[in-house]
Motif scaffolding. Structure first.
Motif: not given
Length: 123
Positions: A55, A59, A64, A67, A70, A117
């Motif tokens: 993931e 990202m 993203f 990120q 996250h 996301f």
């Protein structure tokens, strides 16, 4: 406790694998407190690391903007999983409450971080 239908539809199969494994481990521990969960912990750890690494790569690939936050939460999940695994190895963990706590952390992660996301991906 199994995932509600709405959560089963919202999270991908890799997350379902983590949640289902935690459910099975909780159930096994509740039925047989002295059961050897070593192989299950190994599978949980490998699934967690693979999910988070995959993931994070995705990202990064799509840019993203959240990120970093996250990824920090992924590190938190990995650390908590490793702590419970270590306590289990030492004979002081792996109780249903420990496993249920990790499960709850994953559900919160899915709700907060992964839904953000997903929203970014569809925008």
């Amino acid at each position: 406790m199994p995932l509600p239908a709405s959560d089963r539809l919202a999270c991908d199969s890799r997350y379902r694998n983590i949640i289902m494994l935690l459910d099975a481990m909780c159930e096994q521990r509740a039925r047989q407190p002295n059961a050897d969960l070593g192989a299950d912990f190994e599978r949980l750890w490998l699934t967690t690391v693979k999910q988070t690494c995959d993931e994070e790569a995705y990202m990064w690939m799509v840019g993203f903007p959240e990120q970093a936050q996250h990824s920090i939460h992924h590190q938190f999940l990995c650390t908590k999983t490793a702590e419970v695994h270590y306590r289990f190895i030492k004979g002081h963990g792996g109780q249903p409450d420990d496993l249920a706590h990790i499960r709850l952390l994953w559900l919160e992660h899915i709700q907060e971080h992964d839904r953000a996301f997903e929203a970014f991906l569809v925008s």
